[in-house]
Design a protein around this motif. Structure first.
Motif, short mmCIF file in Angstrom:
data_model
loop_
_atom_site.label_atom_id
_atom_site.label_comp_id
_atom_site.label_asym_id
_atom_site.label_seq_id
_atom_site.Cartn_x
_atom_site.Cartn_y
_atom_site.Cartn_z
N UNK A 54 0.83 -1.21 0.00
CA UNK A 54 0.00 0.00 0.00
C UNK A 54 0.87 1.26 0.00
N UNK A 55 2.01 1.20 0.68
CA UNK A 55 2.92 2.35 0.70
C UNK A 55 3.45 2.64 -0.70
N UNK A 58 0.76 4.23 -2.69
CA UNK A 58 0.60 5.64 -2.32
C UNK A 58 1.73 6.48 -2.91
N UNK A 61 1.00 7.16 -6.53
CA UNK A 61 -0.01 8.24 -6.65
C UNK A 61 0.65 9.60 -6.43
N UNK A 65 1.01 12.65 -9.04
CA UNK A 65 0.46 13.98 -8.73
C UNK A 65 1.55 15.04 -8.85
N UNK B 65 -3.69 4.66 3.09
CA UNK B 65 -3.92 4.59 1.64
C UNK B 65 -5.11 5.45 1.25
N UNK B 68 -4.21 9.26 1.63
CA UNK B 68 -3.38 9.78 0.55
C UNK B 68 -4.12 9.80 -0.78
N UNK B 69 -4.95 8.78 -0.98
CA UNK B 69 -5.73 8.72 -2.22
C UNK B 69 -6.72 9.88 -2.28
N UNK B 72 -5.01 13.00 -3.13
CA UNK B 72 -4.59 13.08 -4.53
C UNK B 72 -5.73 13.45 -5.44
#
Lengths: 131, 123
Positions: A54-55, A58, A61, A65, B65, B68-69, B72
């Motif tokens: 999951x890290x 992230x 993402x 971004x 998660x 942070x999602x 974003x």
């Protein structure tokens, strides 16, 4: 005489029996402990794997971004802020690697996430790794 | 007569020694069982602690998660109040409420408003 021998034999039988029961119970306890320990470690490993996966998702993402905002992720500052040892970002297209940046030393476990992105009208593959 | 008396006393002495041995053996067995029970309890506690930590880490990683999602996707997102983690270190880390040592780093900062509501912003 015969009676005395019988008594001795009975005592000997009971002491062997008790010792055997004790050995069995210790062996069973040791096996039970080993199973419990292995189950606990497996649970922790699974949680670590899930956390790492999951890290890295992230991180991917975040990198996307940052790239969309026209910025490059500062990997060294990221590592210092997150208490991690290694981070890398690789961008590639069908022709090969376009860019690669990394910071820190690779530890034993590195978690990676690969995503697709469109940059300058081209489809690229972004691989974000963190460890 | 004397010989018979001596024989009876000898038998009584042997019985006494035998019962003392039995008592000692029983005490040793009880001690061994107590040690085993203690070790079993310690082992069970260690297992429960490992499972609890794994559970806390998994739920915290999932929450991190989603946080942070959310950051974003939208500029500002209000977080649920019933999170299993609390923001620490100026909002850049999430620590488990149950096990404080379990922490997850965040890519976005969590801020808190005057009413105690948590927000995450796309900085």
């Amino acid at each position: 005489m015969c009676k005395m021998n019988d008594a001795k034999r009975t005592r000997a039988f009971w002491s062997i029996d008790a010792a055997f029961a004790l050995v069995l119970s210790v062996a069973m306890f040791a096996m039970f402990s080993a199973v419990l320990y292995a189950a606990g470690m497996q649970a922790l490993d699974g949680a670590g794997e899930a956390s790492g996966a999951l890290l890295s998702a992230r991180f991917s993402y975040y990198a996307l971004a940052q790239a969309d905002g026209g910025k490059e992720a500062d990997l060294q500052a990221l590592l210092e802020g997150m208490g991690r040892e290694y981070a890398s970002l690789r961008v590639a297209d069908s022709g090969g690697e376009l860019s690669f940046a990394s910071a820190g030393e690779k530890p034993g476990a590195v978690y990676c996430t690969t995503r697709l992105d469109v940059r300058e009208g081209r489809m690229v593959k972004l691989e974000a790794c963190i460890g | 007569m004397v010989a018979r008396q001596e024989s009876q006393e000898g038998a009584r002495g042997a019985r006494g020694q035998s019962s003392l041995e039995a008592l000692l053996a029983f005490a040793a067995l009880l001690c061994a069982l107590a040690v085993l029970a203690h070790a079993a309890r310690a082992q069970s506690d260690a297992f429960a602690s490992a499972v609890g930590e794994a559970d806390a880490r998994t739920s915290l990683a999932r929450e991190a998660f989603y946080i942070d999602l959310s950051a974003s996707i939208v500029p500002t997102a209000e977080l649920q109040r019933n999170l299993s983690g609390v923001p620490i270190s100026d909002g850049k880390w999430l620590a488990s409420r149950r096990i404080g040592a379990v922490r997850e780093p965040l890519f976005h900062r969590i801020s808190v408003d005057a009413k105690g509501r948590y927000y995450v912003q796309n900085e």
